[in-house]
Scaffold this active site. Sequence first.
Site, PDB file in Angstrom:
ATOM      1  N   GLU A  70       0.810  -1.200   0.000  1.00  0.00           N
ATOM      2  CA  GLU A  70       0.000   0.000   0.000  1.00  0.00           C
ATOM      3  C   GLU A  70       0.854   1.266   0.000  1.00  0.00           C
ATOM      4  O   GLU A  70       0.568   2.229  -0.713  1.00  0.00           O
ATOM      5  CB  GLU A  70      -0.931   0.010   1.231  1.00  0.00           C
ATOM      6  CG  GLU A  70      -1.897  -1.162   1.290  1.00  0.00           C
ATOM      7  CD  GLU A  70      -1.355  -2.363   2.042  1.00  0.00           C
ATOM      8  OE1 GLU A  70      -2.150  -3.096   2.643  1.00  0.00           O
ATOM      9  OE2 GLU A  70      -0.107  -2.577   2.027  1.00  0.00           O
TER      10      GLU A  70
ATOM     11  N   LEU B  55      22.023 -27.678  -3.186  1.00  0.00           N
ATOM     12  CA  LEU B  55      20.661 -27.444  -2.717  1.00  0.00           C
ATOM     13  C   LEU B  55      20.323 -25.949  -2.656  1.00  0.00           C
ATOM     14  O   LEU B  55      19.620 -25.487  -1.756  1.00  0.00           O
ATOM     15  CB  LEU B  55      20.422 -28.088  -1.352  1.00  0.00           C
ATOM     16  CG  LEU B  55      19.015 -28.656  -1.130  1.00  0.00           C
ATOM     17  CD1 LEU B  55      18.791 -29.853  -2.042  1.00  0.00           C
ATOM     18  CD2 LEU B  55      18.798 -29.050   0.319  1.00  0.00           C
TER      19      LEU B  55
ATOM     20  N   GLU C 206      13.341 -31.845  -0.500  1.00  0.00           N
ATOM     21  CA  GLU C 206      13.941 -32.663  -1.556  1.00  0.00           C
ATOM     22  C   GLU C 206      14.829 -33.679  -0.867  1.00  0.00           C
ATOM     23  O   GLU C 206      15.968 -33.382  -0.515  1.00  0.00           O
ATOM     24  CB  GLU C 206      14.756 -31.812  -2.537  1.00  0.00           C
ATOM     25  CG  GLU C 206      13.926 -30.908  -3.426  1.00  0.00           C
ATOM     26  CD  GLU C 206      14.737 -30.334  -4.584  1.00  0.00           C
ATOM     27  OE1 GLU C 206      15.707 -30.989  -5.017  1.00  0.00           O
ATOM     28  OE2 GLU C 206      14.403 -29.226  -5.034  1.00  0.00           O
TER      29      GLU C 206
ATOM     30  N   GLY D 239      15.619 -38.190   0.041  1.00  0.00           N
ATOM     31  CA  GLY D 239      15.550 -39.559  -0.428  1.00  0.00           C
ATOM     32  C   GLY D 239      14.306 -40.264   0.064  1.00  0.00           C
ATOM     33  O   GLY D 239      13.487 -39.699   0.795  1.00  0.00           O
TER      34      GLY D 239
ATOM     35  N   LEU E  71      13.633 -40.447   4.242  1.00  0.00           N
ATOM     36  CA  LEU E  71      13.130 -39.241   4.885  1.00  0.00           C
ATOM     37  C   LEU E  71      11.789 -38.824   4.285  1.00  0.00           C
ATOM     38  O   LEU E  71      10.874 -38.417   5.013  1.00  0.00           O
ATOM     39  CB  LEU E  71      14.150 -38.107   4.766  1.00  0.00           C
ATOM     40  CG  LEU E  71      13.787 -36.793   5.456  1.00  0.00           C
ATOM     41  CD1 LEU E  71      13.467 -37.005   6.929  1.00  0.00           C
ATOM     42  CD2 LEU E  71      14.902 -35.769   5.294  1.00  0.00           C
TER      43      LEU E  71
END
Length: 356
Positions: free
Chosen positions: A47, A202, A290, A292, A295
């Site tokens: 705003e 990553l 992301e 395996g 997990l």
Amino acid sequence: MQQALSLAHAAIALSEPNPRVGCVIVDAQRRVIGQGHTQQAGGPHAEVMALRDAASRGVDVRGATAYVTLEPCSHHGRTPPCCDALIAAGLARVVAAIEDPNVLVAGQGIARLRAAGVQVDVGAGGEASRELNIGFFSRMQRQRPWVRLKAAVSLDGRSALENGASQWITGDAARADGHAWRRRAGAILTGVGTVLDDNPRLDVRLADTPRQPLRVVVDSQLRTPPAARILDAPGEVLVFCAAGADPARADALRTRGAEVAEAPGADGRVNLAAVLAHLGRRGINELHVEAGRTLSGAFVQQRLVDEFLVYMAPKLLGLGRELAAFGPLTALDDAVTLQFHSVERIGGDLRLLARP
């Protein structure tokens, strides 16, 4: 409101932990006289940016209408309340897409505007605004981030060959699109198994971004090597371990610039629910997972995934590793039931978004 929503998208990767908000001010003839979106935390909100834009054009906004994708804030945070700025500017009407879920606002901005004689309408564009800020709503209402689990799989659901090879199942377009989803997250999480097997950075490389998300490693016994590439990439790294982890390993990771935190769970594992609560307190709105199959399976089995982002390649891999290892189930009724939220073609692959 559609224009305001488009502006709000420009706040992705910029406004964290604040919501992504856009604002368009129009005069009595429906001409746009000011517009803007939320800046970085501590900077102006949408705003105020729109009011500044109008002022730079030399336009008087008295009697004008503001279309804003979220209820104007009513509390003093790092910046003054936006509802007060709109009132002081003399606007006649505010159209807000949706109420702010923050308990410090939650209708109070609307009430203050109406008390000052400003007409307020709520609802136009509400669903789109909530989707854009789904992580902010999650953190405000559940005190934890929205969890998005990303995977790339073959048509027969394999995320890797049996020997672990997975680069690359999907094509270049899907990988670039995946980085765009990384970009919108406040944090990217993986497990120590992925760190050891793939040694990933990553980070966000295939999409322009003003900041790198926090990188999180779930590593119960602190097996992350100090030479891991995830510690070299720009941005912060947070490693969660279980109780009893080797203090010397923790010190070695801290020397490399990582933060180490305990989240002890059962059987010497990391408590994933505690991880989410910690990240929520840290201001993380969207968590991009992301990891395996082990997990990922733990997140699925504990019903912690809010959304599955799956890239499916037109390939058959046969025997291999699954997207998420959990079960075995004894009845089909025990399956994790999902609904497709969207299905789109990305290059030669499909992008599936599914939610429980």
